[in-house]
Write a protein that holds these residues in place. Structure first.
Motif, short mmCIF file in Angstrom:
data_model
loop_
_atom_site.label_atom_id
_atom_site.label_comp_id
_atom_site.label_asym_id
_atom_site.label_seq_id
_atom_site.Cartn_x
_atom_site.Cartn_y
_atom_site.Cartn_z
N THR A 193 20.91 -25.12 -0.14
CA THR A 193 21.26 -24.01 -0.96
C THR A 193 23.00 -23.77 -1.13
N VAL A 194 23.48 -24.34 -1.96
CA VAL A 194 24.37 -24.99 -2.44
C VAL A 194 25.22 -24.77 -3.19
N GLN A 195 26.01 -24.98 -3.74
CA GLN A 195 27.26 -25.33 -5.20
C GLN A 195 27.95 -26.33 -5.10
N ALA A 211 22.16 -16.61 -4.33
CA ALA A 211 23.38 -17.41 -5.76
C ALA A 211 22.93 -18.39 -5.87
N ASN A 215 32.15 -26.75 -6.41
CA ASN A 215 32.68 -25.98 -6.85
C ASN A 215 33.39 -26.98 -8.37
N ILE A 237 30.11 -26.14 -1.58
CA ILE A 237 30.25 -25.07 -0.78
C ILE A 237 28.27 -24.26 -0.51
N ASN A 238 28.34 -23.96 0.88
CA ASN A 238 27.02 -23.18 0.86
C ASN A 238 27.14 -22.07 0.17
N VAL A 239 26.07 -21.40 -0.41
CA VAL A 239 25.72 -19.99 -0.79
C VAL A 239 24.11 -19.31 0.03
N ALA A 240 24.32 -17.84 -0.56
CA ALA A 240 22.61 -17.80 -0.07
C ALA A 240 21.98 -17.91 -1.58
#
Length: 469
Positions: free
Chosen positions: A207-209, A224, A211, A218-221
């Motif tokens: 679970t990343v996106q 997201a 930037n 970046i790690n996200v929930a």
């Protein structure tokens, strides 16, 4: 133009021609570009492929559902006719209004500029930076000039008869399918990078996106990621759109009750397989960071440079030139048939109802050409395309819901073909499309309400036209 409404359209298009119109209209420039933005939104290889598979499934379900409607109403105008029969003239007009104001013409303009943009790789004169003249803050570049010239040429070609348009469409679509196939084979077999492939799939469902400002992961929930999937589908859905264009030309198809539905299935299936394989090729040749941060989102160029070296950019530029030119031919050919059907209903310019001596709606072709060329000049068509994402989905939802309505409203209609998986698959499409619409309202507000507003402006226009008639 020698319009003559007594002429009838010639049924000259075969199943192969219809399939090539579906595939050729779908494959433009998107598959070469949008995966970069999708990768930034979803972060990892698994989610990237998931977005394209989900888009393909949604598109296939819709295409299979349209088959029933095309068998019932094998007439020029396609989706406009389906909406008219299910809901009446107002809803059908709003679809046609949206198609003319931005959906079809805006796409033609965008694809025309994409054609010019990649032509500049080979012929630098056509660069967007080559401004030919300026008036106040308005700049007219050689790229815009080439885009307009290409649109005018294809309009002229299609005004000379459907035979010309189908030859260009079938030939160029076969060429670009073979070219994409060659690129896929080269990436997945010749230049396959095991190290990159393993690294990309090691964290396939993280679970990343990415930037876009810092080019950092970046790690996200999970919430997201879901938001990212929905946002990412703006690009994949537009790359997979225009498959319904073949329904517009039903009046010129041989055995339309059979061939429209089959064209929809074969065309969307071919493109879905190609799109998924293209993205697997990206994952096999580029790291997720390279996909997400490709210069100007040209992920296909980045991949081709790995496969072919310094000549990769030229190869991709040539492929996109062929792809966008053929795509615009299909869009231009099909769009005017909707305006023809609207004019016959008295809700569009009366001259659009006529056919020229070549039995094609030439007046509709040229008015479409003029407006698309103006959109090329505006420089805002790209934003407007984003604005109508939800509006396009809404009309797809309404059309497929029309299958349920017409089965109750008009049970006596002959149904030589019935929607595959009815009622489960059509209902599933409606549910998935509604979910995406709700997600866009939440996560991409700027891309939803303006598009809906463009469509709603058509309501007073409709009543003004009706009052005059």
């Amino acid at each position: 133009m020698n319009d003559n409404s007594n002429h009838e359209m010639k049924r000259e298009l075969s199943l192969l021609d219809g399939t090539m119109i579906v595939a050729g209209s779908m494959i433009g420039s998107g598959i070469f570009i949008v995966s970069s933005d999708i990768a930034r939104n979803v972060g990892s290889a698994g989610w990237l492929i998931f977005v394209w598979v989900l888009t393909g499934v949604i598109t296939l379900i819709a295409a299979l559902s349209y088959g029933e409607l095309s068998a019932i109403f094998p007439k020029a105008g396609g989706q406009y006719v389906y909406l008219r029969e299910a809901y009446g003239k107002l809803i059908a007009f709003l679809y046609g209004w949206g198609l003319f104001t931005i959906i079809q013409t805006g796409t033609i303009a965008a694809v025309g500029v994409a054609f010019a943009k990649f032509t500049a790789y080979i012929f630098p004169f056509f660069s967007e930076d080559n401004v030919l003249f300026s008036i106040s803050e308005f700049n007219f570049s050689s790229a815009q000039l080439l885009a307009i010239i290409s649109i005018i040429f294809l309009t002229w070609l299609n005004s000379r008869g459907v035979e010309n348009g189908k030859f260009i469409q079938t030939t160029l679509t076969i060429v670009k399918i073979l070219s994409l196939g060659g690129l896929i084979v080269a990436g997945l077999f010749v230049s396959f990078n095991t190290e990159i492939w393993d690294a990309n799939w090691a964290g396939a469902w993280e679970t990343v996106q990415w930037n876009p400002d810092t080019s950092q992961m970046i790690n996200v929930a999970y919430a997201a990621v879901i938001a990212g999937v929905i946002s990412a589908m703006v690009g994949s859905l537009f790359s997979s759109d225009a498959w319904n264009n073949v329904t517009f030309i039903a009046g010129e198809m041989k055995n339309p009750q059979r061939n429209i539905g089959l064209s929809l299935f074969f065309g969307t299936m071919i493109v879905t397989v190609i799109y998924v394989l293209m993205n697997l090729m990206y994952v096999a040749t580029l790291s997720m960071e390279e996909i997400a941060t490709a210069p100007q989102d040209r992920v296909a160029v980045a991949s081709a440079l790995k496969i072919f070296g310094s000549g990769g950019a030229i190869i991709i530029a040539a492929m996109i030139m062929i792809s966008t030119f053929g795509c615009n031919n299909g869009l231009i050919l099909a769009g005017a048939r909707v305006y023809h059907a609207m004019a016959n209903d008295g809700v569009f310019f009366k001259k659009a109802a006529g056919l020229n001596k070549f039995e094609v709606p030439a007046w509709g072709l040229w008015i479409q050409c003029i407006w698309a060329s103006i959109l090329c000049l505006s420089g805002r068509y790209g934003d407007l395309l984003d604005f109508v994402v939800m509006a396009v989905l809404i009309f797809y939802i309404l059309t497929i819901a029309g299958i349920f309505i017409l089965r109750k409203k008009r049970p006596e209609l002959p149904r030589t073909y019935k929607a595959f998986g009815y009622p489960v698959l059509p209902a599933l499409y409606i549910l998935l499309a509604l979910t995406i619409c709700i997600g866009l309202l939440i996560y991409k507000t700027a891309y939803t309400w303006p598009g809906v507003l463009i469509i709603l402006i058509g309501i007073p226009v409709y009543y003004i036209i009706n009052r005059k008639n």
